[in-house]
Write a protein that holds these residues in place. Structure first.
Motif, short mmCIF file in Angstrom:
data_model
loop_
_atom_site.label_atom_id
_atom_site.label_comp_id
_atom_site.label_asym_id
_atom_site.label_seq_id
_atom_site.Cartn_x
_atom_site.Cartn_y
_atom_site.Cartn_z
N VAL A 1 0.86 -1.18 0.00
CA VAL A 1 0.00 0.00 0.00
C VAL A 1 0.90 1.23 0.00
CG1 VAL A 1 -1.83 -1.18 1.28
CG2 VAL A 1 -0.15 0.19 2.52
N GLY A 2 0.35 2.37 -0.38
CA GLY A 2 1.11 3.60 -0.35
C GLY A 2 1.36 4.05 1.07
N VAL A 3 2.44 4.80 1.25
CA VAL A 3 2.78 5.30 2.58
C VAL A 3 1.66 6.20 3.10
CG1 VAL A 3 4.41 6.71 3.89
CG2 VAL A 3 5.25 5.13 2.15
N GLY A 4 1.07 6.98 2.22
CA GLY A 4 -0.04 7.84 2.64
C GLY A 4 -1.21 7.04 3.17
N THR A 5 -1.50 5.90 2.54
CA THR A 5 -2.58 5.04 3.01
C THR A 5 -2.29 4.54 4.42
OG1 THR A 5 -3.13 4.32 0.78
CG2 THR A 5 -3.81 2.88 2.57
N LEU A 6 -1.04 4.12 4.67
CA LEU A 6 -0.68 3.65 6.00
C LEU A 6 -0.85 4.76 7.03
CD1 LEU A 6 2.24 1.38 7.02
CD2 LEU A 6 1.79 3.44 8.32
N TYR A 7 -0.36 5.96 6.72
CA TYR A 7 -0.43 7.05 7.68
C TYR A 7 -1.87 7.52 7.94
CZ TYR A 7 4.59 7.67 8.28
OH TYR A 7 5.90 7.48 8.62
N ARG A 8 -2.75 7.35 6.97
CA ARG A 8 -4.15 7.68 7.22
C ARG A 8 -4.77 6.73 8.24
NH1 ARG A 8 -4.15 8.96 1.75
NH2 ARG A 8 -4.90 6.88 1.12
N ARG A 9 -4.37 5.48 8.19
CA ARG A 9 -4.90 4.50 9.14
C ARG A 9 -4.16 4.56 10.47
NH1 ARG A 9 -8.12 4.43 5.81
NH2 ARG A 9 -9.10 5.42 7.59
N PHE A 10 -2.83 4.74 10.43
CA PHE A 10 -1.99 4.72 11.62
C PHE A 10 -1.00 5.88 11.53
CE2 PHE A 10 -3.19 0.35 10.59
CZ PHE A 10 -3.90 0.01 11.74
N PRO A 11 -1.32 7.04 12.11
CA PRO A 11 -0.48 8.23 11.93
C PRO A 11 0.89 8.13 12.59
CG PRO A 11 -2.29 8.65 13.46
CD PRO A 11 -2.56 7.33 12.83
N THR A 12 1.06 7.22 13.56
CA THR A 12 2.35 7.04 14.20
C THR A 12 2.64 5.55 14.35
OG1 THR A 12 1.44 6.95 16.46
CG2 THR A 12 2.01 9.14 15.57
N LYS A 13 3.91 5.22 14.55
CA LYS A 13 4.27 3.82 14.80
C LYS A 13 3.60 3.31 16.07
CE LYS A 13 8.45 2.09 13.99
NZ LYS A 13 9.89 1.74 14.15
N GLU A 14 3.52 4.18 17.10
CA GLU A 14 2.90 3.77 18.35
C GLU A 14 1.44 3.36 18.14
OE1 GLU A 14 5.01 6.28 18.03
OE2 GLU A 14 6.59 5.34 19.23
N ALA A 15 0.74 4.09 17.26
CA ALA A 15 -0.66 3.74 16.99
C ALA A 15 -0.77 2.37 16.33
CB ALA A 15 -1.31 4.81 16.10
N LEU A 16 0.15 2.07 15.42
CA LEU A 16 0.15 0.77 14.76
C LEU A 16 0.50 -0.33 15.74
CD1 LEU A 16 0.05 -1.05 12.29
CD2 LEU A 16 2.39 -0.32 11.74
N ILE A 17 1.50 -0.09 16.56
CA ILE A 17 1.91 -1.10 17.55
C ILE A 17 0.79 -1.36 18.55
CG2 ILE A 17 3.47 -1.46 19.52
CD1 ILE A 17 5.65 -0.11 17.76
N ARG A 18 0.12 -0.29 18.97
CA ARG A 18 -0.97 -0.47 19.92
C ARG A 18 -2.08 -1.33 19.31
NH1 ARG A 18 -1.76 4.43 20.94
NH2 ARG A 18 -3.56 4.88 19.61
N ALA A 19 -2.46 -1.04 18.08
CA ALA A 19 -3.52 -1.82 17.43
C ALA A 19 -3.10 -3.28 17.26
CB ALA A 19 -3.84 -1.21 16.07
N LEU A 20 -1.82 -3.50 17.02
CA LEU A 20 -1.33 -4.84 16.73
C LEU A 20 -1.17 -5.69 17.98
CD1 LEU A 20 -0.39 -6.52 14.28
CD2 LEU A 20 1.93 -5.69 14.73
N PHE A 21 -0.66 -5.08 19.06
CA PHE A 21 -0.21 -5.89 20.19
C PHE A 21 -1.16 -5.91 21.38
CE2 PHE A 21 3.90 -5.19 18.03
CZ PHE A 21 4.24 -6.52 17.86
N GLU A 22 -2.17 -5.03 21.40
CA GLU A 22 -3.12 -5.10 22.51
C GLU A 22 -3.80 -6.47 22.54
OE1 GLU A 22 -5.88 -1.88 22.37
OE2 GLU A 22 -4.41 -0.39 23.02
N GLU A 23 -4.15 -6.99 21.36
CA GLU A 23 -4.80 -8.30 21.30
C GLU A 23 -3.84 -9.41 21.72
OE1 GLU A 23 -7.67 -11.07 21.11
OE2 GLU A 23 -7.90 -8.89 21.03
N ASP A 24 -2.55 -9.28 21.35
CA ASP A 24 -1.56 -10.27 21.77
C ASP A 24 -1.45 -10.32 23.29
OD1 ASP A 24 -0.14 -11.41 19.30
OD2 ASP A 24 -0.10 -9.29 18.89
N LEU A 25 -1.44 -9.14 23.92
CA LEU A 25 -1.31 -9.09 25.37
C LEU A 25 -2.58 -9.65 26.03
CD1 LEU A 25 0.44 -5.63 25.78
CD2 LEU A 25 1.46 -7.89 25.87
N LYS A 26 -3.72 -9.39 25.42
CA LYS A 26 -4.96 -9.97 25.97
C LYS A 26 -4.90 -11.49 25.90
CE LYS A 26 -9.32 -10.06 27.32
NZ LYS A 26 -9.66 -11.47 27.13
#
Length: 234
Positions: free
Chosen positions: A54-79
């Protein structure tokens, strides 16, 4: 706008996503999981976007920071880690419940560098992830005390020993990942043999780390907290 483009997917920020946006989000999350698992959290968002095709712009629209992406990805892992601990506590055999929990966690951490960095090292943390990480400590205490009460686990073992054990197993994986990435299973067996209570056990002479020492090493911050959730380590 076509009917298909108005189809709605998972919600984000309280608003449902269009189907194409939802698919892009899932594609990004899957790519991030693969890249972070293999290389850790040091990779850039540009790398994730390239892997997701996907384009970088597409990624940043969904996840504006790396922290936002990591949070979305790993909260379920920790649960899932907490779910694993709850299953272990419900096991009729306290020792086997503890073994199952240690094995499940070691399996996840061996396969996922990013999860190890989030869970064990506090990398790119956030308030929800901190809450989930800190919430593991009472489970560890309950697993330890239950196995000791049944006479299966040697009494010198403390809840603070479990994160150290997991870090040791992850290090064994990284040490031999080019040839024997599953070697951690051997060293888990060695450690379990040392943890098991037996009449001929020699006493452990080196004190364990305190809960505070382990929390500091893991980067767990507890503003305003007075004492660890698991009680005294002794």
């Amino acid at each position: 706008m076509t009917e298909s483009s108005r189809e709605r997917g998972p919600a984000e920020g309280g608003r449902p996503l269009r189907r194409d946006a939802a698919l892009n989000r899932e594609r990004i999350l899957q790519a991030a999981r693969e890249v972070f698992s293999e290389h850790g959290l040091g990779v850039t968002l540009d790398t994730v976007a390239h892997h997701a095709k996907v384009g970088v712009g597409t990624l940043y629209r969904r996840f504006p920071t790396k922290e936002a992406l990591i949070r979305a990805l790993f909260e379920e892992d920790l649960k899932r880690r907490q779910d694993s601990a709850e299953r272990a506590l419900a096991h009729p055999d306290p020792w086997q419940g503890l073994v199952d929990f240690l094995t499940e966690m070691a399996t996840d951490l061996a396969a996922n560098r990013g999860l190890h960095e989030v869970l064990m090292l506090g990398a790119h943390t956030s308030a929800p992830i901190e809450t989930a990480r800190g919430g593991m400590l009472p489970f560890l205490d309950a697993l330890i005390r239950r196995a000791q009460a049944s006479g299966d686990l040697r009494p010198e073992v403390n809840p603070s020993d479990l994160p150290v054990i997991q870090h040791m197993l992850h290090s064994a994986t990284r040490f031999a990942e080019g040839s024997r990435p599953e070697i951690w299973r051997r060293y888990l067996e060695v450690l379990l043999n040392g943890l098991r209570e037996r009449p001929d056990n020699l006493p452990l002479t080196t004190p364990s780390l305190s809960d505070e020492d382990v929390e500091s090493a893991m980067g767990i911050v507890r503003p305003g907290a007075s004492g660890s959730p698991g009680g005294d380590a002794g």
